[in-house]
Motif scaffolding. Structure first.
Motif, PDB file in Angstrom:
ATOM      1  N   UNK A 100      85.456 -84.005  46.938  1.00 38.05           N
ATOM      2  CA  UNK A 100      83.863 -84.182  46.888  1.00 38.05           C
ATOM      3  C   UNK A 100      83.084 -83.133  47.736  1.00 38.05           C
ATOM      4  N   UNK A 101      83.801 -82.669  49.087  1.00 40.33           N
ATOM      5  CA  UNK A 101      83.020 -82.158  50.113  1.00 40.33           C
ATOM      6  C   UNK A 101      82.901 -80.584  49.503  1.00 40.33           C
ATOM      7  N   UNK A 102      83.588 -80.176  48.303  1.00 37.30           N
ATOM      8  CA  UNK A 102      83.246 -78.843  47.712  1.00 37.30           C
ATOM      9  C   UNK A 102      81.793 -78.817  47.333  1.00 37.30           C
ATOM     10  N   UNK A 103      81.281 -79.813  46.955  1.00 32.25           N
ATOM     11  CA  UNK A 103      79.652 -80.041  46.298  1.00 32.25           C
ATOM     12  C   UNK A 103      78.946 -80.467  47.218  1.00 32.25           C
ATOM     13  N   UNK A 104      79.251 -80.811  48.174  1.00 32.19           N
ATOM     14  CA  UNK A 104      78.304 -81.230  49.289  1.00 32.19           C
ATOM     15  C   UNK A 104      78.125 -80.468  50.526  1.00 32.19           C
TER      16      UNK A 104
END
Length: 327
Positions: A100-104
């Protein structure tokens, strides 16, 4: 003197001639550090401690959990990625930090798929939609109707950007097509305290976090995030069966090591994990906390690599579609 020299030379020759695999059998010869990229006491930390205690027994070495929190877990993950790839520093993290952190975040100091080798899946946490006691809704359909009719004043809380509760609420609001005020907290504890006291309306968090409050009657459960009902909450319908078709959010946790770690070490760590997952005391303790434990065939490095890719493919476009701006 000559005899000693001859013996030393013979020993050196034997060592040089020994196959690399035979030398590697010594792993592990010292304690293993397990980096959990969150504060102590949370679901990922609790799961890590139960599993690694048993894994350490199987390996014959102590496994020491080191909590390295901050920046949505990225600090701890980066530390693990930059560790010496010798099998003595491993990472236990959930999908938020690695997928998820890839997008955040605009940039990350690590590449989830290129900088790590998977060891195996450690367990998956289901989630529950919970609301303050005073919310005028007794089930999910009434809840959805209420939120849609009160978007200007409705509020949902979460434990911080990238937290499990952030993802659960984001997906829920996106699928309900509502725009409500988001209240971020610095951790699940403060968020739950405010939900209990009625400071905001609802949140979607991991079952292990909210089960005590649900059972105590301080908050109410309106739906679970899995496609099957939870044994711990048999009377609470799934959100999917309640009408929001396709809603499914679970938080997987897995073990990883830095790229380049010897295969022998990875194999031994995976074998220890499978041993822990098959231990009846471990299973009983974690099932009580609503953790879904993988079968041995699902606890392989290949299965975890596939799980990571699937999560990236699912969550990155979902977050972008929701209009979340990366930090």
């Amino acid at each position: 003197m000559k005899r000693r020299n001859l013996l030393a030379a013979a020993a050196a020759a034997a060592l040089a001639a020994a196959p690399v695999g035979a030398m590697a059998q010594a792993y592990p010869t010292k304690p293993i550090t397990v980096i959990v990229p969150f504060a102590a006491g949370g679901p990922t930390d609790a799961l890590a401690r139960v599993l690694t205690a048993r894994m350490g027994e199987a390996l014959g070495q102590t496994m020491i959990v080191e909590n390295v929190g901050g920046a949505g877990g990225t600090i701890g993950v980066n530390k693990a990625a930059k560790a010496t790839p010798d099998g003595y520093t491993i990472l236990f993290a959930h999908m938020g930090t690695l997928a998820v952190n890839i997008a955040l975040y605009k940039t990350l100091p690590y590449d989830s798929q290129k900088d790590f080798e998977p060891i195996g899946l450690g367990g998956t946490n289901p989630m529950v939609l919970v609301a303050k006691k005073g919310l005028p809704a007794k089930d999910f359909k009434e809840f959805e109707a209420y939120v849609k009719a009160n978007q200007k004043k409705a509020q949902y809380g979460m434990a911080g950007i990238g937290a499990a509760s952030h993802l659960g609420g984001l997906m829920l609001n996106n699928m309900m097509k509502v725009d409500v005020l988001e209240i971020p907290y610095k951790g699940t504890g403060p968020a739950l305290n405010d939900l209990v006291s009625g400071q905001f309306d609802y949140m979607v968090d991991q079952a292990v976090n909210v089960l005590p409050q649900i059972k105590a009657g301080t908050i109410k459960a309106l739906g679970v995030s899995t496609l099957k009902r939870l044994p711990q909450l048999p009377d609470v319908p799934t959100i999917d069966e309640s009408g929001l078709k396709g809603y499914e959010v679970t938080i997987w946790n897995g073990f990883f090591v830095a790229k380049g770690t010897p295969k022998d070490a990875i194999d031994k760590l995976n074998k220890a994990l499978v041993t822990a997952l098959g231990d009846e005391k471990v299973r009983s303790r974690l099932i009580e906390q609503a953790v879904d434990l993988p079968e041995p065939k699902d606890a392989t490095p290949a299965a975890l690599a596939a799980q990571l890719k699937a999560s990236i493919d699912k969550w990155v476009p979902t977050i972008k579609a929701a209009g979340v701006q990366p930090q």
